[in-house]
Design an enzyme around this catalytic site. Sequence first.
Site, PDB file in Angstrom:
ATOM      1  N   GLY A 235      -3.243 -23.620 -12.462  1.00 59.05           N
ATOM      2  CA  GLY A 235      -2.277 -22.931 -13.298  1.00 59.05           C
ATOM      3  C   GLY A 235      -2.907 -22.102 -14.394  1.00 59.05           C
ATOM      4  O   GLY A 235      -2.307 -21.131 -14.878  1.00 59.05           O
TER       5      GLY A 235
ATOM      6  N   GLU B 168      -7.202 -26.960  -5.402  1.00 54.54           N
ATOM      7  CA  GLU B 168      -6.053 -27.757  -4.963  1.00 54.54           C
ATOM      8  C   GLU B 168      -6.284 -28.585  -3.706  1.00 54.54           C
ATOM      9  O   GLU B 168      -5.674 -29.655  -3.551  1.00 54.54           O
ATOM     10  CB  GLU B 168      -4.841 -26.832  -4.757  1.00 54.54           C
ATOM     11  CG  GLU B 168      -4.206 -26.333  -6.036  1.00 54.54           C
ATOM     12  CD  GLU B 168      -4.969 -25.192  -6.697  1.00 54.54           C
ATOM     13  OE1 GLU B 168      -4.629 -24.807  -7.820  1.00 54.54           O
ATOM     14  OE2 GLU B 168      -5.937 -24.676  -6.076  1.00 54.54           O
TER      15      GLU B 168
ATOM     16  N   GLY C  42      -1.860 -27.128 -14.050  1.00 61.27           N
ATOM     17  CA  GLY C  42      -0.623 -27.811 -14.371  1.00 61.27           C
ATOM     18  C   GLY C  42      -0.875 -29.284 -14.642  1.00 61.27           C
ATOM     19  O   GLY C  42      -1.929 -29.827 -14.310  1.00 61.27           O
TER      20      GLY C  42
ATOM     21  N   ASP D 265      -1.763 -22.198  -5.445  1.00 62.07           N
ATOM     22  CA  ASP D 265      -0.451 -21.630  -5.742  1.00 62.07           C
ATOM     23  C   ASP D 265      -0.595 -20.676  -6.930  1.00 62.07           C
ATOM     24  O   ASP D 265      -1.632 -20.073  -7.099  1.00 62.07           O
ATOM     25  CB  ASP D 265       0.568 -22.743  -5.979  1.00 62.07           C
ATOM     26  CG  ASP D 265       0.281 -23.587  -7.219  1.00 62.07           C
ATOM     27  OD1 ASP D 265      -0.882 -23.661  -7.649  1.00 62.07           O
ATOM     28  OD2 ASP D 265       1.229 -24.181  -7.765  1.00 62.07           O
TER      29      ASP D 265
END
Length: 350
Positions: A116, A139, A68, A147
Site C-alpha cells: 500500500g 504480497e 496496509g 494490488d
Amino acid sequence: MSAEDDTVLLTTEGPLGRITLNRPRALNSLTRPMVLRIAAALTAWEHDPAIFQVLLDGAGERGLCAGGDIRAIHDDVRAGGSASEAFWRDEYRLNARIAGYPKPYVALMDGIVMGGGVGVSAHGSVRIVTERSRVAMPETGIGFVPDVGGTHLLGRAPGELGTHLALTGAAVGAADALLCGLADHFVPADRLDALAAALATAPVADVLPRYTAPAPEGELAGRREWIDRCYAADTVEAIVERLSGHGDPAAKEAAETILAKSPTALKVTLAAVRRARVLGSLERVLAQEFRVSCAMLTAPDLVEGIRAQVVDKDRRPRWSPAALELVADAEVERYFAPLAADRELRLGPG
C-alpha cells in the site's frame, strides 16, 4: 485532533499541502481512516487556489509506508467481517485519485515502501527515491497478490522485470526502482528536508533539479538477460524450471524464493500481471485487482500467510494447495470472475 486523526498529519506551508503518514511504530501502515483522511485532503487542496502542489512523506526513520494493516485484514477475515473489502474499495479509489491528481503530487519514497505504500506514492506525478529506499510488492509471501495498482506498474516495467518482482516479492533500491518505472528521481536522503522546505516556496519543477543526483548502481540491469528469458515462460512451473536450470546463481536463488511463496498466489499473480498489460488503464486494472482481492478473502492462504509472517511469526506457512502443480487453471480463473454488480469497483471511464 483525535488520536485517529493523528495517524495522518496535514499541514500547509505556503503553496504546499503536506501529508505525513504518522504511525512510525507500525512503519506507517495504512488503515481505512488514514486512506479517507488523505482522500479528503486531496479534494480540499484540489479546489484551493492557494495550494499548487502536494507532498507525501512518512514519519520516523524507517520508511514511508510498509503497506496496509495486514494484521487487521487477518482478524477481519477470521471474524467473517467486511472491513477488508471496504478498506480496499477506498484504498484503490485513492490510488486512482493520486494518479489523476491535477496538481503536482510529490512522493518521498525514502526507506521502506511496500504494498500500500507503493499505492500512495508510485502513482504520483513526481516520485523520489533515496539511497535508503527499499521498494517492493511482497504480497505472494502472505498468500496475496500485488494490488493498489501494483500489477499495472509491474506490467509496464521493461521486459520481464515486473514479473520477476511480482513473483519473488523482491525489494529493490533506488536505481532499480527508476529502471522499473516505479520512481522518477534520485535525491540523497540528507537533501530531503531542504527539498521539502523549497517546495513551500516554489514549484517542484523549478526547485527539484537543485537536489537530484545520479543514483547508486543497481542490480537488475545486469540481470536482464536471464530475467527476460526465464520469466517469458507461459506458466510459473516453467519459469521456475528455467530459473533453476540457468547458470547464474541469482537465477537459481530467484527460483528458490518463488517456491517458498503461496502456489495459488503465484499463479494468480502471473495471470494478473499479464492481464494488466492488456487492460491498459490503471482504472481497469484496479477493478480487476479488486475482484482478485475479494476472492482472496475466501481462500485459505491469505490468513495463513499473515499468521506465519505477522501473527505467530514462525515463518512456516502451510499453503493449501501446497504445490504449484496442484493449483488448477480453473481455480486461478475463479479469482477473476466478475462480482455482483453492486460490489464491482467503479472508478469512472478508463
